[in-house]
Design a protein around this motif. Structure first.
Motif, PDB file in Angstrom:
ATOM      1  N   CYS A  82       0.797  -1.337  -0.165  1.00  0.00           N
ATOM      2  CA  CYS A  82       0.088   0.033   0.007  1.00  0.00           C
ATOM      3  C   CYS A  82       0.923   1.269  -0.146  1.00  0.00           C
ATOM      4  CB  CYS A  82      -0.966  -0.007   1.183  1.00  0.00           C
ATOM      5  SG  CYS A  82      -2.174   1.451   1.096  1.00  0.00           S
ATOM      6  N   GLU A  83       0.723   2.394  -0.836  1.00  0.00           N
ATOM      7  CA  GLU A  83       1.311   3.422  -0.909  1.00  0.00           C
ATOM      8  C   GLU A  83       0.512   4.670  -0.774  1.00  0.00           C
ATOM      9  OE1 GLU A  83       4.606   3.518  -1.189  1.00  0.00           O
ATOM     10  OE2 GLU A  83       4.869   1.470  -1.343  1.00  0.00           O
ATOM     11  N   GLU A  84      -0.589   4.540   0.049  1.00  0.00           N
ATOM     12  CA  GLU A  84      -1.275   5.499   0.265  1.00  0.00           C
ATOM     13  C   GLU A  84      -1.057   6.213   1.851  1.00  0.00           C
ATOM     14  OE1 GLU A  84      -5.801   5.105  -0.991  1.00  0.00           O
ATOM     15  OE2 GLU A  84      -5.020   2.977  -0.249  1.00  0.00           O
ATOM     16  N   TRP A  85      -0.832   7.541   1.640  1.00  0.00           N
ATOM     17  CA  TRP A  85      -0.524   8.284   2.866  1.00  0.00           C
ATOM     18  C   TRP A  85      -1.115   9.394   2.938  1.00  0.00           C
ATOM     19  CZ3 TRP A  85       2.516   5.286   5.931  1.00  0.00           C
ATOM     20  CH2 TRP A  85       3.211   4.426   5.252  1.00  0.00           C
ATOM     21  N   TYR A  86      -1.433   9.892   4.180  1.00  0.00           N
ATOM     22  CA  TYR A  86      -2.396  11.129   4.442  1.00  0.00           C
ATOM     23  C   TYR A  86      -1.802  12.027   5.237  1.00  0.00           C
ATOM     24  CZ  TYR A  86      -5.422   7.274   2.697  1.00  0.00           C
ATOM     25  OH  TYR A  86      -6.082   6.428   1.992  1.00  0.00           O
ATOM     26  N   ASP A  87      -2.108  13.333   5.169  1.00  0.00           N
ATOM     27  CA  ASP A  87      -1.677  14.414   5.922  1.00  0.00           C
ATOM     28  C   ASP A  87      -2.064  14.312   7.139  1.00  0.00           C
ATOM     29  OD1 ASP A  87      -2.115  17.377   7.014  1.00  0.00           O
ATOM     30  OD2 ASP A  87      -0.591  17.424   5.558  1.00  0.00           O
ATOM     31  N   CYS A  88      -1.007  14.476   8.088  1.00  0.00           N
ATOM     32  CA  CYS A  88      -1.288  14.343   9.571  1.00  0.00           C
ATOM     33  C   CYS A  88      -2.357  15.441  10.135  1.00  0.00           C
ATOM     34  CB  CYS A  88       0.075  14.415  10.383  1.00  0.00           C
ATOM     35  SG  CYS A  88       1.197  13.113  10.194  1.00  0.00           S
ATOM     36  N   SER A  89      -2.329  16.335   9.566  1.00  0.00           N
ATOM     37  CA  SER A  89      -3.184  17.618   9.874  1.00  0.00           C
ATOM     38  C   SER A  89      -4.713  17.377   9.775  1.00  0.00           C
ATOM     39  CB  SER A  89      -2.808  18.957   9.208  1.00  0.00           C
ATOM     40  OG  SER A  89      -1.694  19.651   9.388  1.00  0.00           O
ATOM     41  N   GLN A  90      -4.959  16.457   8.580  1.00  0.00           N
ATOM     42  CA  GLN A  90      -6.034  16.068   8.402  1.00  0.00           C
ATOM     43  C   GLN A  90      -6.650  15.090   9.459  1.00  0.00           C
ATOM     44  OE1 GLN A  90      -5.643  14.946   4.376  1.00  0.00           O
ATOM     45  NE2 GLN A  90      -6.481  16.905   3.573  1.00  0.00           N
ATOM     46  N   GLY A  91      -5.929  14.023   9.599  1.00  0.00           N
ATOM     47  CA  GLY A  91      -6.161  13.217  10.669  1.00  0.00           C
ATOM     48  C   GLY A  91      -6.231  13.737  12.219  1.00  0.00           C
ATOM     49  N   ILE A  92      -5.411  14.687  12.494  1.00  0.00           N
ATOM     50  CA  ILE A  92      -5.692  15.508  13.574  1.00  0.00           C
ATOM     51  C   ILE A  92      -6.985  16.102  13.873  1.00  0.00           C
ATOM     52  CG2 ILE A  92      -4.670  17.460  15.169  1.00  0.00           C
ATOM     53  CD1 ILE A  92      -1.867  16.660  14.119  1.00  0.00           C
ATOM     54  N   ALA A  93      -7.379  16.928  12.729  1.00  0.00           N
ATOM     55  CA  ALA A  93      -8.771  17.557  12.819  1.00  0.00           C
ATOM     56  C   ALA A  93      -9.775  16.434  13.094  1.00  0.00           C
ATOM     57  CB  ALA A  93      -8.689  18.510  11.705  1.00  0.00           C
ATOM     58  N   ALA A  94      -9.794  15.569  12.247  1.00  0.00           N
ATOM     59  CA  ALA A  94     -10.692  14.533  12.098  1.00  0.00           C
ATOM     60  C   ALA A  94     -11.003  13.818  13.566  1.00  0.00           C
ATOM     61  CB  ALA A  94     -10.569  13.415  11.071  1.00  0.00           C
ATOM     62  N   PHE A  95      -9.905  13.415  14.086  1.00  0.00           N
ATOM     63  CA  PHE A  95     -10.017  12.742  15.437  1.00  0.00           C
ATOM     64  C   PHE A  95     -10.283  13.472  16.379  1.00  0.00           C
ATOM     65  CE2 PHE A  95      -6.462   9.976  13.051  1.00  0.00           C
ATOM     66  CZ  PHE A  95      -7.401   9.387  12.155  1.00  0.00           C
ATOM     67  N   GLU A  96      -9.803  14.852  16.556  1.00  0.00           N
ATOM     68  CA  GLU A  96     -10.426  15.697  17.538  1.00  0.00           C
ATOM     69  C   GLU A  96     -12.011  15.960  17.615  1.00  0.00           C
ATOM     70  OE1 GLU A  96      -6.177  18.386  18.612  1.00  0.00           O
ATOM     71  OE2 GLU A  96      -7.644  19.115  17.077  1.00  0.00           O
ATOM     72  N   SER A  97     -12.333  16.238  16.111  1.00  0.00           N
ATOM     73  CA  SER A  97     -13.727  16.345  16.053  1.00  0.00           C
ATOM     74  C   SER A  97     -14.621  15.237  16.492  1.00  0.00           C
ATOM     75  CB  SER A  97     -13.970  16.735  14.582  1.00  0.00           C
ATOM     76  OG  SER A  97     -13.207  17.759  14.108  1.00  0.00           O
ATOM     77  N   LEU A  98     -14.095  13.878  16.371  1.00  0.00           N
ATOM     78  CA  LEU A  98     -14.775  12.904  16.754  1.00  0.00           C
ATOM     79  C   LEU A  98     -14.658  12.693  18.370  1.00  0.00           C
ATOM     80  CD1 LEU A  98     -13.695   9.801  14.363  1.00  0.00           C
ATOM     81  CD2 LEU A  98     -16.168  10.869  15.061  1.00  0.00           C
ATOM     82  N   VAL A  99     -13.549  13.126  18.917  1.00  0.00           N
ATOM     83  CA  VAL A  99     -13.640  13.071  20.551  1.00  0.00           C
ATOM     84  C   VAL A  99     -14.706  14.231  20.887  1.00  0.00           C
ATOM     85  CG1 VAL A  99     -12.162  13.765  22.317  1.00  0.00           C
ATOM     86  CG2 VAL A  99     -11.210  12.283  20.684  1.00  0.00           C
ATOM     87  N   ARG A 100     -14.706  15.377  20.306  1.00  0.00           N
ATOM     88  CA  ARG A 100     -15.787  16.379  20.739  1.00  0.00           C
ATOM     89  C   ARG A 100     -17.112  15.931  20.692  1.00  0.00           C
ATOM     90  NH1 ARG A 100     -12.034  19.732  18.763  1.00  0.00           N
ATOM     91  NH2 ARG A 100     -13.062  19.907  16.393  1.00  0.00           N
ATOM     92  N   VAL A 101     -17.356  15.101  19.631  1.00  0.00           N
ATOM     93  CA  VAL A 101     -18.704  14.857  19.259  1.00  0.00           C
ATOM     94  C   VAL A 101     -19.011  13.703  20.396  1.00  0.00           C
ATOM     95  CG1 VAL A 101     -20.046  13.244  17.717  1.00  0.00           C
ATOM     96  CG2 VAL A 101     -18.963  15.297  16.885  1.00  0.00           C
ATOM     97  N   ILE A 102     -18.238  12.675  20.508  1.00  0.00           N
ATOM     98  CA  ILE A 102     -18.332  11.492  21.614  1.00  0.00           C
ATOM     99  C   ILE A 102     -18.788  11.858  23.077  1.00  0.00           C
ATOM    100  CG2 ILE A 102     -17.145   9.502  22.638  1.00  0.00           C
ATOM    101  CD1 ILE A 102     -15.907   9.193  20.100  1.00  0.00           C
ATOM    102  N   LEU A 103     -17.793  13.069  23.375  1.00  0.00           N
ATOM    103  CA  LEU A 103     -17.659  13.635  24.953  1.00  0.00           C
ATOM    104  C   LEU A 103     -18.746  14.555  25.044  1.00  0.00           C
ATOM    105  CD1 LEU A 103     -14.014  13.858  25.666  1.00  0.00           C
ATOM    106  CD2 LEU A 103     -15.511  12.070  26.166  1.00  0.00           C
ATOM    107  N   GLN A 104     -19.319  15.478  23.945  1.00  0.00           N
ATOM    108  CA  GLN A 104     -20.238  16.498  24.215  1.00  0.00           C
ATOM    109  C   GLN A 104     -21.704  16.003  23.631  1.00  0.00           C
ATOM    110  OE1 GLN A 104     -18.521  19.937  22.097  1.00  0.00           O
ATOM    111  NE2 GLN A 104     -16.907  19.942  23.569  1.00  0.00           N
ATOM    112  N   PRO A 127     -24.570  13.129  24.241  1.00  0.00           N
ATOM    113  CA  PRO A 127     -24.741  12.011  24.786  1.00  0.00           C
ATOM    114  C   PRO A 127     -25.263  10.657  23.612  1.00  0.00           C
ATOM    115  CG  PRO A 127     -25.621  13.839  25.966  1.00  0.00           C
ATOM    116  CD  PRO A 127     -25.147  14.364  24.921  1.00  0.00           C
ATOM    117  N   ASP A 128     -26.055  11.413  22.678  1.00  0.00           N
ATOM    118  CA  ASP A 128     -26.541  10.115  21.653  1.00  0.00           C
ATOM    119  C   ASP A 128     -25.382   9.692  21.278  1.00  0.00           C
ATOM    120  OD1 ASP A 128     -29.048  10.735  22.266  1.00  0.00           O
ATOM    121  OD2 ASP A 128     -29.442  12.256  20.796  1.00  0.00           O
ATOM    122  N   ALA A 129     -24.190  10.377  20.695  1.00  0.00           N
ATOM    123  CA  ALA A 129     -22.902   9.808  19.903  1.00  0.00           C
ATOM    124  C   ALA A 129     -22.545   8.905  21.135  1.00  0.00           C
ATOM    125  CB  ALA A 129     -22.236  10.907  19.692  1.00  0.00           C
ATOM    126  N   ALA A 130     -22.235   9.415  22.329  1.00  0.00           N
ATOM    127  CA  ALA A 130     -21.653   8.532  23.207  1.00  0.00           C
ATOM    128  C   ALA A 130     -22.449   7.232  23.292  1.00  0.00           C
ATOM    129  CB  ALA A 130     -21.598   9.225  24.655  1.00  0.00           C
TER     130      ALA A 130
END
Length: 133
Positions: free
Chosen positions: A71-93, A95-98
């Motif tokens: 596999c030669e697919e690579w992704y920008d770390c900034s995009q991953g950081i933004a996505a994963f931080e957004s998921l954390v906010r959704v989960i923690l803030q 209740p339906d998501a949690a």
């Protein structure tokens, strides 16, 4: 040993240690992708290997690489950081998501561990992808 999701870097980043086994991410993978879709956040699966797996293939990841090449697919770390931080906010803030997850706190912890290791990799100019093994 359980199945887990973890980051891989290009070029390799020796001091980027992922402080998780990624087991909770693997167990909640489908639910996390559904939450990401619902909240218009890039899904975990969008940072992985997107090669088409042949219909009759029944082997493991190493056998897939032998068949298709690495596999030669690579992704920008900034995009991953933004996505994963957004998921954390959704989960923690939200209740339906949690409630959509069996272990929301553990998943949030794993996502934050990903964020931290991606920050290290980003500072070193690396790209990443998520793998499940």
């Amino acid at each position: 040993m359980s199945l887990g999701i973890y980051p891989v870097f290009h070029p390799p980043v020796s001091d980027a240690s992922f402080d998780s086994h990624g087991e909770d991410l693997a167990l909640e993978f489908v639910a996390l992708d559904e939450l990401a879709d619902e909240y218009e956040i890039p899904a975990l699966s969008s940072f992985g290997d997107s090669r088409e797996i042949p219909e009759d293939f029944e082997g493991g990841p190493d056998e897939l690489d032998e068949l298709l090449g690495p596999c030669e697919e690579w992704y920008d770390c900034s995009q991953g950081i933004a996505a994963f931080e957004s998921l954390v906010r959704v989960i923690l803030q939200n209740p339906d998501a949690a409630e959509a997850l069996e272990t929301p706190e553990a998943v949030a912890d794993d996502l934050m561990a990903l964020v931290e290791v991606l920050k290290i990799a980003k500072a070193q100019g690396a790209q990443f992808r998520l793998e499940m093994r």
